[in-house]
Design an enzyme around this catalytic site. Structure first.
Site, mmCIF file in Angstrom:
data_model
loop_
_atom_site.group_PDB
_atom_site.id
_atom_site.type_symbol
_atom_site.label_atom_id
_atom_site.label_comp_id
_atom_site.label_asym_id
_atom_site.label_seq_id
_atom_site.Cartn_x
_atom_site.Cartn_y
_atom_site.Cartn_z
ATOM 1 C CG HIS A 58 -18.948 2.666 43.669
ATOM 2 N ND1 HIS A 58 -18.147 3.157 42.538
ATOM 3 C CD2 HIS A 58 -18.894 3.570 44.720
ATOM 4 C CE1 HIS A 58 -17.998 4.433 42.928
ATOM 5 N NE2 HIS A 58 -18.519 4.755 44.191
ATOM 6 C CG HIS A 60 -14.115 4.671 46.489
ATOM 7 N ND1 HIS A 60 -13.886 5.294 45.344
ATOM 8 C CD2 HIS A 60 -15.443 5.273 46.877
ATOM 9 C CE1 HIS A 60 -14.911 5.648 44.832
ATOM 10 N NE2 HIS A 60 -16.016 5.990 45.557
ATOM 11 C CD GLN A 63 -13.604 6.375 50.408
ATOM 12 O OE1 GLN A 63 -14.885 5.919 50.564
ATOM 13 N NE2 GLN A 63 -13.444 7.248 49.326
ATOM 14 N NE ARG A 87 -15.032 16.873 48.692
ATOM 15 C CZ ARG A 87 -15.024 17.379 47.348
ATOM 16 N NH1 ARG A 87 -15.258 16.596 46.345
ATOM 17 N NH2 ARG A 87 -14.662 18.580 47.166
ATOM 18 C CG HIS A 212 -14.506 11.437 41.216
ATOM 19 N ND1 HIS A 212 -15.271 12.362 41.734
ATOM 20 C CD2 HIS A 212 -13.847 10.722 41.965
ATOM 21 C CE1 HIS A 212 -15.462 12.086 43.002
ATOM 22 N NE2 HIS A 212 -14.712 11.327 43.233
ATOM 23 N NE ARG A 215 -19.364 16.221 42.877
ATOM 24 C CZ ARG A 215 -18.664 15.319 43.828
ATOM 25 N NH1 ARG A 215 -17.479 15.632 44.286
ATOM 26 N NH2 ARG A 215 -19.307 14.262 43.944
ATOM 27 C CG HIS A 241 -18.609 9.072 42.133
ATOM 28 N ND1 HIS A 241 -17.256 9.351 42.163
ATOM 29 C CD2 HIS A 241 -18.941 7.996 43.016
ATOM 30 C CE1 HIS A 241 -16.698 8.285 43.147
ATOM 31 N NE2 HIS A 241 -17.836 7.617 43.581
ATOM 32 C CD GLU A 244 -22.505 10.424 46.796
ATOM 33 O OE1 GLU A 244 -21.390 10.810 46.425
ATOM 34 O OE2 GLU A 244 -22.321 9.678 48.083
ATOM 35 C CG HIS A 278 -23.623 7.610 44.326
ATOM 36 N ND1 HIS A 278 -23.803 6.614 45.576
ATOM 37 C CD2 HIS A 278 -22.365 8.049 44.308
ATOM 38 C CE1 HIS A 278 -22.752 6.252 46.054
ATOM 39 N NE2 HIS A 278 -21.672 7.226 45.378
ATOM 40 C CG ASP A 329 -19.428 4.366 47.960
ATOM 41 O OD1 ASP A 329 -18.239 4.884 47.770
ATOM 42 O OD2 ASP A 329 -20.332 5.367 47.695
HETATM 43 C C1 NGQ Z 1 -15.249 9.269 46.534
HETATM 44 N N1 NGQ Z 1 -17.396 8.880 47.686
HETATM 45 O O1 NGQ Z 1 -14.859 9.478 45.523
HETATM 46 O O2 NGQ Z 1 -14.588 8.546 47.247
HETATM 47 C C2 NGQ Z 1 -16.612 9.657 46.972
HETATM 48 C C3 NGQ Z 1 -16.640 11.051 47.657
HETATM 49 C C4 NGQ Z 1 -16.507 13.067 46.222
HETATM 50 C C5 NGQ Z 1 -18.824 9.048 47.674
HETATM 51 N N2 NGQ Z 1 -19.252 9.772 46.543
HETATM 52 C C6 NGQ Z 1 -15.642 12.418 47.007
HETATM 53 N N3 NGQ Z 1 -19.290 7.986 48.266
HETATM 54 O O3 NGQ Z 1 -17.712 12.490 45.269
HETATM 55 O O4 NGQ Z 1 -16.137 13.956 45.609
HETATM 56 ZN ZN ZN Z 2 -17.667 6.241 45.159
#
Ligand code: NGQ
Ligand code: ZN
Length: 463
Positions: A58, A60, A63, A87, A212, A215, A241, A244, A278, A329
């Site tokens: 995992h 991104h 980041q 975020r 994603h 949500r 995801h 989390e 997660h 991550d």
């Molecule tokens: C992300 N990262 O998509 O980069 C997410 C945060 C979200 C982590 N969850 C954004 N660690 O989940 O909306």
């Molecule tokens: Zn992530």
């Protein structure tokens, strides 16, 4: 590539440590013969103990360039910082990144991964469009950038273009900060398709897909995109995801009457193709249900700590035979050692016990258990023949530095315990991926140039 014959005095094979192992790598970068108790003969002698390279399931990538930039109290947050305020910082950071910058950041990250012993990455990629939300001329432009960075660095990649359609549960409209992420199932499947066409014959690249989070999709769009992917490639990985944050569980309950993992198990029957990232907040029934589903739990202990997520129910999940792997991550740490160490340390701190995840057997090596579980789960989640020194798998492995003080005189049975729990210096000496030497004596072949480009990007971003 020509055929290679290598010799390791100690190598971690699927059934444990073996001595005097000859590894033969074919011209395509696959292991095609492994012999125990062999003579070294004319084979190239590897400098130290050999481990399969670790899949990082995992990432991104972008980041990496904001690591360290969200570790102070955000102005106006009255000291009440959380995942959700982090975020916002991340959304601002992502707002202006160009494709060239993303590629340079990913290249630096992947070099760091290789040097730390990760030999494959799952890129959970949602930064698709230009800063105003309009797609680039090539709809897959941004995905091509991370795949190009992986190709140049030599790391294997499972690219997971992300379906992001909504801002929250109940098809809530997405916000400004999310506009670069947005696609409907059709457009997302188009990205998957063009990437598949471009990389059909490349053994270093696999294309999957990632809704994603619950949500960001609805039951209908989730069904549609999974069906579309299955039509293109019935075994392609699907990552998501899930659960989390506590607020995410509460919102899911309010919207559907179900907790996130419960909802997914009821509505979508995830199986071995799935990787749930997660899955921090689960009831006992969800934990058992997820373990029984065959899906991989994608754990990112350093990021989960950094973002204040909570503790994954590792003891119950492992006891139920669940598959799991690790990811870096948000890349506030790029080290398989640290992920595995903190998975165990979270449990020790919470339970006031030791060797919590070791499993059965009086003399069981905790390090061995953690490392081999994460290899198997990581390989499954990335959908590539990796994660083991085994005929038919990619020749992806790590040679440990025999001169590392924490490994000195260590019997093979204690090597992984020492590596994971007893040091801070990176013990990785050499790294081969798909039959190519990428890291030699701790240095990646292109690290200077890659770092120079990365520095230039950061100068621009931070000015
Ligand atoms: C992300 N990262 O998509 O980069 C997410 C945060 C979200 C982590 N969850 C954004 N660690 O989940 O909306
Ligand atoms: Zn992530």
């Amino acid at each position: 590539m020509t055929r290679q014959t290598l010799f390791a005095a100690n190598a971690l094979l699927p059934d444990g440590w073996a001595e005097n192992v000859r590894l033969e790598v074919d011209a395509d970068g696959n292991l095609d013969q492994i012999t125990r108790g062999a003579a070294a003969g004319a084979a190239t002698r590897l400098a130290g103990p050999v481990l399969p390279g670790m899949p990082n399931l995992h990432s991104h990538a972008f980041q990496r360039a904001m690591a360290g930039l969200a570790e102070h109290v955000a102005p106006g947050s009255s000291g009440d910082d959380s995942f959700w305020t982090w975020r916002e910082v991340m959304y601002r950071f992502v707002g202006a990144l160009t494709p060239e910058q993303v590629q340079a950041i990913a290249a630096q990250l992947y070099v760091e991964m290789l040097k730390a012993g990760y030999t494959a990455v799952g890129e959970f990629h949602y930064l698709h469009h230009g800063p105003d939300g309009r797609p680039y001329d090539d709809i897959a432009e941004m995905s091509r950038r991370t795949i190009a960075a992986a190709g140049a660095s030599g790391i294997g990649i499972t690219q997971l273009p992300v379906l992001y359609s909504y801002g929250g549960f109940g098809a809530e409209k997405a916000g400004e900060g999310q506009r670069r992420f947005l696609n409907d199932p059709n457009r997302l499947l188009r990205i998957v398709e063009v990437l598949k066409d471009s990389h059909e014959d490349d053994p270093q690249v696999r294309i999957g897909l990632a809704p994603h989070s619950l949500r960001a999709v609805t039951l209908e769009t989730l069904d549609e995109v999974v069906a579309g992917l299955t039509g293109l490639d019935p075994a392609a990985p699907i990552h998501l995801h899930i659960a989390e944050q506590v607020k995410e569980v509460e919102d899911c309950l309010a919207c559907s009457g179900r907790r996130p993992v419960e909802w997914l198990l009821e509505n979508h029957a995830p199986d071995r193709r799935w990787c749930l990232i997660h899955a921090t907040h689960m009831s006992e029934a969800e934990t058992k249900g997820l373990a029984a589903s065959g899906a991989v739990a994608g754990l990112c202990p350093t990021t989960e700590a950094n973002l204040g997520d909570g503790l994954f129910p590792a003891v119950d999940f492992l006891a139920a035979g669940g598959a799991w792997g690790i990811g870096s991550d948000s890349h506030i740490s790029v080290s398989p050692i640290e992920e595995l160490r903190w998975l165990e340390y979270g449990e020790r701190l919470a339970r006031r016990k030791r060797n919590v995840l070791a499993g059965e057997g009086a003399d069981a090596s905790l390090g061995h258990r953690l490392y081999s579980d994460a290899l198997a789960g990581g390989a499954q989640a990335l959908g590539r023949p990796i994660g083991a020194l085994q005929v038919g798998r990619r020749a992806d492995f790590v040679v440990l530095d025999p001169a590392a003080p924490v490994l000195s005189e260590m019997p093979a049975a204690r090597l992984l315990d020492a590596m994971i729990f007893a040091g801070n210096r990176n013990p990785v000496r050499d790294v081969m991926v798909g039959g190519e030497w990428l890291v030699c004596e701790g240095s990646h072949r292109d690290e200077r140039k890659v770092l120079e480009d990365y520095r230039a990007v950061l100068r621009t971003l931070l000015s």
